[in-house]
Design a protein around this motif. Structure first.
Motif, mmCIF file in Angstrom:
data_model
loop_
_atom_site.group_PDB
_atom_site.id
_atom_site.type_symbol
_atom_site.label_atom_id
_atom_site.label_comp_id
_atom_site.label_asym_id
_atom_site.label_seq_id
_atom_site.Cartn_x
_atom_site.Cartn_y
_atom_site.Cartn_z
ATOM 1 N N ASP A 216 75.414 -115.315 -39.681
ATOM 2 C CA ASP A 216 74.533 -116.464 -39.090
ATOM 3 C C ASP A 216 73.363 -115.485 -38.730
ATOM 4 O OD1 ASP A 216 76.472 -115.181 -37.613
ATOM 5 O OD2 ASP A 216 76.339 -116.697 -36.162
ATOM 6 N N THR A 217 72.268 -115.606 -39.296
ATOM 7 C CA THR A 217 71.093 -114.785 -38.677
ATOM 8 C C THR A 217 70.385 -115.128 -37.569
ATOM 9 O OG1 THR A 217 69.669 -116.013 -40.458
ATOM 10 C CG2 THR A 217 70.767 -113.996 -41.227
ATOM 11 N N ASN A 218 70.468 -116.554 -36.995
ATOM 12 C CA ASN A 218 69.774 -116.724 -35.663
ATOM 13 C C ASN A 218 70.751 -117.647 -35.027
ATOM 14 O OD1 ASN A 218 67.663 -117.306 -33.813
ATOM 15 N ND2 ASN A 218 67.255 -119.046 -34.956
ATOM 16 N N PRO A 219 71.953 -116.818 -34.729
ATOM 17 C CA PRO A 219 73.169 -117.599 -33.886
ATOM 18 C C PRO A 219 72.762 -118.316 -32.590
ATOM 19 C CG PRO A 219 73.269 -115.165 -33.384
ATOM 20 C CD PRO A 219 72.011 -115.476 -34.362
ATOM 21 N N ALA A 220 73.300 -119.504 -32.766
ATOM 22 C CA ALA A 220 72.989 -120.260 -31.469
ATOM 23 C C ALA A 220 73.759 -119.635 -30.191
ATOM 24 C CB ALA A 220 73.686 -121.796 -31.693
ATOM 25 N N GLY A 221 73.377 -119.947 -28.894
ATOM 26 C CA GLY A 221 73.906 -119.342 -27.847
ATOM 27 C C GLY A 221 73.581 -118.129 -27.583
ATOM 28 N N ILE A 222 72.794 -117.018 -28.372
ATOM 29 C CA ILE A 222 72.314 -115.677 -28.065
ATOM 30 C C ILE A 222 70.686 -116.002 -27.914
ATOM 31 C CG2 ILE A 222 72.148 -113.401 -28.817
ATOM 32 C CD1 ILE A 222 74.860 -113.795 -30.692
ATOM 33 N N GLN A 223 70.467 -115.704 -26.842
ATOM 34 C CA GLN A 223 68.856 -116.036 -26.440
ATOM 35 C C GLN A 223 68.425 -114.385 -26.643
ATOM 36 O OE1 GLN A 223 67.947 -117.311 -22.478
ATOM 37 N NE2 GLN A 223 65.746 -117.266 -22.940
ATOM 38 N N VAL A 224 67.350 -114.479 -27.351
ATOM 39 C CA VAL A 224 66.453 -112.998 -27.430
ATOM 40 C C VAL A 224 65.193 -113.179 -26.625
ATOM 41 C CG1 VAL A 224 65.420 -111.404 -29.001
ATOM 42 C CG2 VAL A 224 67.389 -112.475 -29.692
ATOM 43 N N GLY B 67 76.551 -108.806 -40.126
ATOM 44 C CA GLY B 67 76.636 -108.004 -41.268
ATOM 45 C C GLY B 67 75.112 -108.166 -42.017
ATOM 46 N N LEU B 68 74.042 -109.226 -41.675
ATOM 47 C CA LEU B 68 73.041 -109.178 -42.492
ATOM 48 C C LEU B 68 71.803 -109.010 -41.451
ATOM 49 C CD1 LEU B 68 74.062 -111.973 -44.718
ATOM 50 C CD2 LEU B 68 74.337 -109.830 -45.310
ATOM 51 N N LEU B 69 70.622 -108.753 -41.893
ATOM 52 C CA LEU B 69 69.506 -108.649 -40.897
ATOM 53 C C LEU B 69 69.245 -110.088 -40.547
ATOM 54 C CD1 LEU B 69 67.070 -106.757 -40.979
ATOM 55 C CD2 LEU B 69 65.878 -108.334 -42.141
ATOM 56 N N THR B 70 69.074 -110.025 -39.190
ATOM 57 C CA THR B 70 68.963 -111.185 -38.405
ATOM 58 C C THR B 70 67.407 -111.462 -37.969
ATOM 59 O OG1 THR B 70 69.021 -110.179 -36.287
ATOM 60 C CG2 THR B 70 71.206 -110.756 -37.154
ATOM 61 N N ARG B 71 67.338 -112.826 -37.370
ATOM 62 C CA ARG B 71 65.833 -113.126 -36.988
ATOM 63 C C ARG B 71 65.176 -112.026 -36.039
ATOM 64 N NH1 ARG B 71 64.285 -118.985 -35.318
ATOM 65 N NH2 ARG B 71 65.078 -119.329 -37.321
ATOM 66 N N HIS B 72 66.256 -111.729 -35.053
ATOM 67 C CA HIS B 72 65.962 -110.430 -34.269
ATOM 68 C C HIS B 72 65.244 -109.468 -34.872
ATOM 69 C CE1 HIS B 72 67.195 -106.835 -32.460
ATOM 70 N NE2 HIS B 72 66.775 -107.239 -31.250
ATOM 71 N N ASP B 73 66.113 -109.070 -35.978
ATOM 72 C CA ASP B 73 65.563 -107.460 -36.838
ATOM 73 C C ASP B 73 64.356 -107.916 -37.399
ATOM 74 O OD1 ASP B 73 68.081 -106.564 -35.910
ATOM 75 O OD2 ASP B 73 69.147 -107.373 -37.705
ATOM 76 N N GLU B 74 64.059 -109.155 -37.947
ATOM 77 C CA GLU B 74 62.769 -109.340 -38.916
ATOM 78 C C GLU B 74 61.388 -109.403 -37.780
ATOM 79 O OE1 GLU B 74 62.604 -112.975 -41.008
ATOM 80 O OE2 GLU B 74 64.775 -113.091 -41.531
ATOM 81 N N TYR B 75 61.814 -109.605 -36.532
ATOM 82 C CA TYR B 75 60.784 -109.218 -35.192
ATOM 83 C C TYR B 75 60.760 -107.847 -35.071
ATOM 84 C CZ TYR B 75 59.735 -113.990 -33.982
ATOM 85 O OH TYR B 75 59.462 -115.336 -33.938
ATOM 86 N N LEU B 76 61.551 -106.893 -35.479
ATOM 87 C CA LEU B 76 61.509 -105.520 -35.235
ATOM 88 C C LEU B 76 60.491 -104.833 -36.270
ATOM 89 C CD1 LEU B 76 65.055 -104.325 -34.193
ATOM 90 C CD2 LEU B 76 63.101 -105.130 -32.447
ATOM 91 N N LEU B 77 60.889 -105.623 -37.675
ATOM 92 C CA LEU B 77 59.971 -105.130 -38.626
ATOM 93 C C LEU B 77 58.638 -105.434 -38.491
ATOM 94 C CD1 LEU B 77 62.719 -105.808 -41.552
ATOM 95 C CD2 LEU B 77 61.929 -103.448 -40.921
ATOM 96 N N ARG B 78 58.380 -106.712 -38.106
ATOM 97 C CA ARG B 78 56.895 -107.092 -37.758
ATOM 98 C C ARG B 78 56.469 -106.177 -36.747
ATOM 99 N NH1 ARG B 78 54.689 -112.104 -37.890
ATOM 100 N NH2 ARG B 78 55.630 -112.199 -40.020
ATOM 101 N N ILE B 79 56.990 -105.863 -35.619
ATOM 102 C CA ILE B 79 56.505 -104.907 -34.895
ATOM 103 C C ILE B 79 56.133 -103.602 -35.400
ATOM 104 C CG2 ILE B 79 56.767 -103.951 -32.597
ATOM 105 C CD1 ILE B 79 58.947 -106.052 -31.789
ATOM 106 N N LEU B 80 57.044 -103.020 -36.037
ATOM 107 C CA LEU B 80 56.979 -101.666 -36.738
ATOM 108 C C LEU B 80 55.705 -101.710 -37.530
ATOM 109 C CD1 LEU B 80 58.278 -98.718 -37.388
ATOM 110 C CD2 LEU B 80 59.510 -99.875 -39.188
#
Length: 316
Positions: free
Chosen positions: A76-84, A272-285
Protein backbone atom coordinates in the motif's frame (compact mmCIF):
# COMPACT_ATOMS: atom_id res chain seq x y z
CA UNK A 1 20.73 -3.63 0.20
CA UNK A 2 24.15 -2.22 -0.53
CA UNK A 3 24.50 0.78 -2.76
CA UNK A 4 27.59 2.72 -3.66
CA UNK A 5 28.33 6.06 -5.23
CA UNK A 6 31.54 6.38 -7.16
CA UNK A 7 32.94 9.89 -7.25
CA UNK A 8 36.28 11.35 -8.21
CA UNK A 9 38.41 8.32 -9.10
CA UNK A 10 38.16 4.64 -9.88
CA UNK A 11 40.19 3.16 -7.05
CA UNK A 12 39.44 0.66 -4.33
CA UNK A 13 40.31 3.28 -1.72
CA UNK A 14 36.82 4.72 -2.07
CA UNK A 15 34.68 5.15 1.03
CA UNK A 16 32.00 2.48 1.40
CA UNK A 17 28.55 3.28 2.71
CA UNK A 18 26.01 0.85 4.06
CA UNK A 19 22.80 2.05 2.59
CA UNK A 20 19.43 1.13 2.66
CA UNK A 21 21.59 1.98 1.91
CA UNK A 22 24.10 4.69 1.13
CA UNK A 23 26.51 4.35 -1.74
CA UNK A 24 30.24 4.37 -1.88
CA UNK A 25 31.79 7.53 -3.17
CA UNK A 26 34.30 7.13 -5.96
CA UNK A 27 34.94 8.88 -9.20
CA UNK A 28 34.06 7.85 -12.58
CA UNK A 29 34.70 8.94 -16.11
CA UNK A 30 32.64 10.04 -19.05
CA UNK A 31 29.75 7.83 -20.04
CA UNK A 32 30.66 5.47 -22.87
CA UNK A 33 28.16 4.44 -25.53
CA UNK A 34 26.83 0.99 -24.75
CA UNK A 35 27.41 -1.26 -27.73
CA UNK A 36 26.72 -4.51 -25.92
CA UNK A 37 23.49 -6.14 -27.05
CA UNK A 38 21.89 -8.55 -24.56
CA UNK A 39 21.71 -12.12 -25.86
CA UNK A 40 18.47 -13.09 -27.57
CA UNK A 41 15.89 -15.03 -25.64
CA UNK A 42 16.61 -18.19 -27.62
CA UNK A 43 19.92 -18.91 -25.90
CA UNK A 44 21.13 -21.69 -23.68
CA UNK A 45 19.34 -22.13 -20.38
CA UNK A 46 21.68 -24.51 -18.60
CA UNK A 47 22.61 -21.85 -16.04
CA UNK A 48 19.10 -21.93 -14.61
CA UNK A 49 19.67 -25.49 -13.41
CA UNK A 50 22.97 -24.70 -11.65
CA UNK A 51 22.73 -26.01 -8.06
CA UNK A 52 23.78 -22.67 -6.55
CA UNK A 53 21.06 -20.85 -8.47
CA UNK A 54 18.41 -23.39 -7.48
CA UNK A 55 19.46 -23.08 -3.83
CA UNK A 56 19.39 -19.28 -4.04
CA UNK A 57 15.90 -19.31 -5.55
CA UNK A 58 14.63 -21.48 -2.69
CA UNK A 59 16.37 -19.29 -0.12
CA UNK A 60 14.89 -16.08 -1.53
CA UNK A 61 11.40 -17.58 -1.69
CA UNK A 62 11.65 -18.43 2.03
CA UNK A 63 12.84 -14.92 2.82
CA UNK A 64 9.91 -13.34 1.02
CA UNK A 65 7.42 -15.64 2.74
CA UNK A 66 8.92 -14.79 6.13
CA UNK A 67 8.80 -11.05 5.40
CA UNK A 68 5.17 -11.23 4.40
CA UNK A 69 4.32 -13.31 7.47
CA UNK A 70 5.90 -10.59 9.65
CA UNK A 71 3.87 -7.84 7.99
CA UNK A 72 6.78 -6.48 5.98
CA UNK A 73 7.02 -5.51 2.29
CA UNK A 74 3.68 -3.79 2.33
CA UNK A 75 2.31 -2.82 -1.08
CA UNK A 76 0.00 0.00 0.00
CA UNK A 77 1.71 3.16 -1.22
CA UNK A 78 -0.51 5.64 0.63
CA UNK A 79 -1.59 3.80 3.78
CA UNK A 80 -4.51 5.10 5.77
CA UNK A 81 -3.70 6.03 9.33
CA UNK A 82 -0.16 7.32 8.65
CA UNK A 83 -0.12 11.10 8.46
CA UNK A 84 2.81 12.72 6.68
CA UNK A 85 3.37 16.37 7.57
CA UNK A 86 5.45 18.99 5.82
CA UNK A 87 7.97 18.76 8.66
CA UNK A 88 8.21 15.01 8.06
CA UNK A 89 9.06 15.63 4.41
CA UNK A 90 11.73 18.18 5.32
CA UNK A 91 13.39 16.02 7.97
CA UNK A 92 13.20 12.81 5.95
CA UNK A 93 14.53 14.45 2.79
CA UNK A 94 17.50 15.92 4.63
CA UNK A 95 18.32 12.55 6.24
CA UNK A 96 17.95 10.53 3.04
CA UNK A 97 19.37 12.88 0.38
CA UNK A 98 22.04 14.80 2.29
CA UNK A 99 23.51 12.30 4.73
CA UNK A 100 25.19 8.92 4.43
CA UNK A 101 25.65 6.08 6.86
CA UNK A 102 29.24 4.85 6.86
CA UNK A 103 31.12 2.12 8.67
CA UNK A 104 32.99 3.47 11.69
CA UNK A 105 36.37 1.88 12.59
CA UNK A 106 34.81 -0.14 15.41
CA UNK A 107 32.24 -1.62 13.05
CA UNK A 108 29.32 0.58 13.99
CA UNK A 109 27.42 2.88 11.67
CA UNK A 110 27.88 6.62 11.77
CA UNK A 111 26.05 9.41 9.99
CA UNK A 112 28.03 11.75 7.75
CA UNK A 113 26.96 14.76 5.72
CA UNK A 114 26.96 14.28 1.95
CA UNK A 115 26.38 16.62 -1.01
CA UNK A 116 23.10 16.60 -2.89
CA UNK A 117 23.46 14.38 -5.94
CA UNK A 118 21.14 13.88 -8.89
CA UNK A 119 21.06 13.52 -12.67
CA UNK A 120 21.19 16.46 -15.08
CA UNK A 121 21.09 14.47 -18.31
CA UNK A 122 18.06 12.31 -19.18
CA UNK A 123 18.09 8.94 -17.40
CA UNK A 124 17.91 5.95 -19.75
CA UNK A 125 17.48 2.53 -18.15
CA UNK A 126 19.13 -0.26 -20.13
CA UNK A 127 18.00 -3.80 -19.27
CA UNK A 128 20.34 -6.82 -19.43
CA UNK A 129 19.04 -10.33 -18.80
CA UNK A 130 20.96 -13.49 -18.12
CA UNK A 131 20.44 -16.44 -20.43
CA UNK A 132 18.39 -18.28 -17.83
CA UNK A 133 15.72 -15.56 -17.56
CA UNK A 134 12.70 -16.75 -19.51
CA UNK A 135 11.02 -14.71 -22.23
CA UNK A 136 7.93 -14.36 -20.04
CA UNK A 137 9.99 -13.12 -17.09
CA UNK A 138 11.87 -10.68 -19.30
CA UNK A 139 8.62 -9.20 -20.54
CA UNK A 140 7.30 -8.92 -16.98
CA UNK A 141 10.48 -7.21 -15.78
CA UNK A 142 10.55 -4.84 -18.73
CA UNK A 143 6.93 -3.88 -18.06
CA UNK A 144 7.65 -3.35 -14.36
CA UNK A 145 10.66 -1.13 -15.01
CA UNK A 146 8.92 0.80 -17.80
CA UNK A 147 5.99 1.52 -15.49
CA UNK A 148 8.34 2.53 -12.69
CA UNK A 149 10.30 4.81 -15.03
CA UNK A 150 7.00 6.57 -15.71
CA UNK A 151 6.39 6.94 -11.96
CA UNK A 152 9.84 8.45 -11.45
CA UNK A 153 9.39 10.76 -14.43
CA UNK A 154 6.05 12.02 -13.09
CA UNK A 155 7.49 12.56 -9.62
CA UNK A 156 10.73 14.28 -10.65
CA UNK A 157 9.56 15.98 -13.87
CA UNK A 158 12.93 14.81 -15.21
CA UNK A 159 13.30 12.74 -18.41
CA UNK A 160 13.40 9.04 -17.44
CA UNK A 161 12.82 6.13 -19.80
CA UNK A 162 13.77 2.58 -20.75
CA UNK A 163 15.99 2.63 -23.82
CA UNK A 164 18.29 0.41 -25.85
CA UNK A 165 19.99 3.50 -27.28
CA UNK A 166 22.99 4.61 -25.25
CA UNK A 167 21.60 3.76 -21.79
CA UNK A 168 23.34 5.36 -18.82
CA UNK A 169 21.62 3.48 -15.97
CA UNK A 170 22.30 -0.22 -16.53
CA UNK A 171 20.03 -2.78 -14.84
CA UNK A 172 21.54 -6.29 -14.70
CA UNK A 173 19.14 -9.16 -13.95
CA UNK A 174 21.35 -12.21 -13.51
CA UNK A 175 21.23 -15.42 -11.54
CA UNK A 176 23.96 -16.56 -9.17
CA UNK A 177 25.96 -18.48 -11.74
CA UNK A 178 25.63 -15.87 -14.49
CA UNK A 179 26.56 -12.90 -12.33
CA UNK A 180 29.80 -14.53 -11.20
CA UNK A 181 30.80 -14.97 -14.84
CA UNK A 182 29.62 -11.66 -16.27
CA UNK A 183 32.93 -9.76 -16.11
CA UNK A 184 33.49 -9.69 -19.86
CA UNK A 185 29.98 -8.45 -20.64
CA UNK A 186 30.12 -5.71 -18.00
CA UNK A 187 33.53 -4.69 -19.31
CA UNK A 188 31.96 -4.18 -22.74
CA UNK A 189 29.17 -2.03 -21.27
CA UNK A 190 31.58 0.07 -19.18
CA UNK A 191 34.93 -0.37 -20.94
CA UNK A 192 36.87 2.09 -18.77
CA UNK A 193 36.20 0.29 -15.48
CA UNK A 194 39.24 -1.50 -14.03
CA UNK A 195 38.80 -5.23 -13.38
CA UNK A 196 38.77 -4.79 -9.61
CA UNK A 197 35.79 -2.45 -9.82
CA UNK A 198 33.93 -4.82 -12.12
CA UNK A 199 34.51 -7.54 -9.51
CA UNK A 200 33.07 -5.32 -6.78
CA UNK A 201 29.94 -4.63 -8.82
CA UNK A 202 29.35 -8.30 -9.57
CA UNK A 203 30.11 -9.45 -6.02
CA UNK A 204 26.75 -9.86 -4.28
CA UNK A 205 27.03 -11.45 -0.82
CA UNK A 206 24.33 -13.95 0.07
CA UNK A 207 22.61 -11.53 2.48
CA UNK A 208 22.33 -8.79 -0.18
CA UNK A 209 19.25 -8.95 -2.37
CA UNK A 210 20.33 -6.28 -4.85
CA UNK A 211 22.70 -3.34 -5.06
CA UNK A 212 23.27 -0.10 -6.93
CA UNK A 213 26.36 1.82 -8.02
CA UNK A 214 26.29 5.42 -9.29
CA UNK A 215 29.05 7.63 -10.66
CA UNK A 216 29.56 11.30 -9.89
CA UNK A 217 32.27 11.75 -12.49
CA UNK A 218 33.93 14.95 -11.28
CA UNK A 219 32.59 15.00 -7.71
CA UNK A 220 30.25 17.84 -8.65
CA UNK A 221 27.06 16.18 -7.46
CA UNK A 222 25.98 15.25 -10.99
CA UNK A 223 25.43 11.58 -11.78
CA UNK A 224 26.59 10.44 -15.20
CA UNK A 225 25.91 6.70 -15.05
CA UNK A 226 24.78 3.94 -12.74
CA UNK A 227 24.49 0.16 -12.47
CA UNK A 228 21.91 -1.84 -10.53
CA UNK A 229 22.34 -5.58 -9.96
CA UNK A 230 19.23 -7.64 -9.21
CA UNK A 231 19.15 -11.37 -8.51
CA UNK A 232 17.23 -13.22 -11.23
CA UNK A 233 16.16 -15.84 -8.66
CA UNK A 234 13.91 -13.38 -6.78
CA UNK A 235 10.20 -14.14 -6.44
CA UNK A 236 7.89 -11.51 -7.89
CA UNK A 237 7.38 -9.10 -4.98
CA UNK A 238 11.01 -8.96 -3.85
CA UNK A 239 12.04 -8.56 -7.46
CA UNK A 240 9.71 -5.58 -7.88
CA UNK A 241 10.85 -4.14 -4.55
CA UNK A 242 14.47 -4.31 -5.72
CA UNK A 243 13.60 -2.43 -8.90
CA UNK A 244 11.83 0.27 -6.91
CA UNK A 245 14.50 0.75 -4.27
CA UNK A 246 17.63 0.55 -6.40
CA UNK A 247 16.35 2.70 -9.26
CA UNK A 248 14.88 5.31 -6.90
CA UNK A 249 18.07 5.44 -4.85
CA UNK A 250 20.04 5.75 -8.07
CA UNK A 251 18.14 8.95 -8.82
CA UNK A 252 19.84 10.55 -5.80
CA UNK A 253 18.22 9.29 -2.59
CA UNK A 254 20.98 6.99 -1.33
CA UNK A 255 20.39 6.81 2.41
CA UNK A 256 17.87 5.16 4.73
CA UNK A 257 16.28 6.72 7.78
CA UNK A 258 14.58 4.88 10.65
CA UNK A 259 12.19 7.84 10.95
CA UNK A 260 10.95 7.75 7.35
CA UNK A 261 7.45 6.26 7.23
CA UNK A 262 5.71 5.21 5.10
CA UNK A 263 8.82 4.78 2.98
CA UNK A 264 10.95 2.33 1.07
CA UNK A 265 13.97 4.29 2.38
CA UNK A 266 13.91 2.58 5.77
CA UNK A 267 15.91 -0.47 6.82
CA UNK A 268 12.89 -1.97 8.59
CA UNK A 269 11.53 -3.00 5.16
CA UNK A 270 7.96 -2.41 6.32
CA UNK A 271 7.13 -1.05 2.86
CA UNK A 272 8.26 -2.88 -0.24
CA UNK A 273 7.30 -0.38 -2.93
CA UNK A 274 7.82 3.32 -3.49
CA UNK A 275 5.20 5.24 -1.50
CA UNK A 276 3.55 8.60 -2.08
CA UNK A 277 5.84 9.99 0.63
CA UNK A 278 8.82 8.79 -1.44
CA UNK A 279 7.44 10.37 -4.61
CA UNK A 280 7.41 13.69 -2.78
CA UNK A 281 11.06 13.17 -1.83
CA UNK A 282 11.87 12.71 -5.53
CA UNK A 283 9.86 15.84 -6.39
CA UNK A 284 11.90 17.85 -3.86
CA UNK A 285 15.20 16.39 -5.09
CA UNK A 286 14.62 17.51 -8.67
CA UNK A 287 13.17 20.92 -7.86
CA UNK A 288 15.22 23.47 -9.88
CA UNK A 289 15.71 25.59 -6.77
CA UNK A 290 18.15 22.96 -5.50
CA UNK A 291 21.52 22.42 -7.17
CA UNK A 292 23.77 19.36 -7.33
CA UNK A 293 26.64 19.62 -4.88
CA UNK A 294 24.72 21.60 -2.26
CA UNK A 295 25.44 20.78 1.36
CA UNK A 296 22.81 20.41 4.07
CA UNK A 297 23.15 23.88 5.60
CA UNK A 298 22.70 25.54 2.23
CA UNK A 299 19.95 23.21 1.05
CA UNK A 300 17.74 23.13 4.13
CA UNK A 301 16.12 26.60 3.84
CA UNK A 302 15.46 25.91 0.16
CA UNK A 303 13.93 22.54 0.99
CA UNK A 304 11.72 24.23 3.58
CA UNK A 305 10.55 26.71 0.96
CA UNK A 306 9.85 23.93 -1.56
CA UNK A 307 7.88 21.89 0.95
CA UNK A 308 5.81 24.91 1.99
CA UNK A 309 4.17 24.70 -1.42
CA UNK A 310 3.44 20.96 -1.23
CA UNK A 311 0.45 19.16 0.22
CA UNK A 312 1.70 15.73 1.33
CA UNK A 313 -1.87 14.57 1.91
CA UNK A 314 -2.73 14.70 -1.78
CA UNK A 315 -1.69 12.68 -4.79
CA UNK A 316 1.50 13.92 -6.40
Amino acid sequence: MLNRIFAASLTLAALAFMAGCSPETRPGTEVQQNRFTPPPVETRRTASAAPQSVAMKQHLARLEQASLANGHMRRDTNPAGIQVTRQDLIDNFMAIALFNETNAPIGRMRREAAPLRRWVSPVRFGLYFGDAVSAQQRLQDQTSITNFARTIRNATRHPVSVSRENPNFHVLILNENERQNWHRQLGRILPDLPPQDISIILRLPRHKQCQMFAWDSDNSGVFTRAVAVVRAEHPDLTRLSCFHEELAQGMGLPNDSPDARPSIFNDDEEFGLLTRHDEYLLRILYDPRLRPGMRADEARPIVENIVSGLNPGTRI
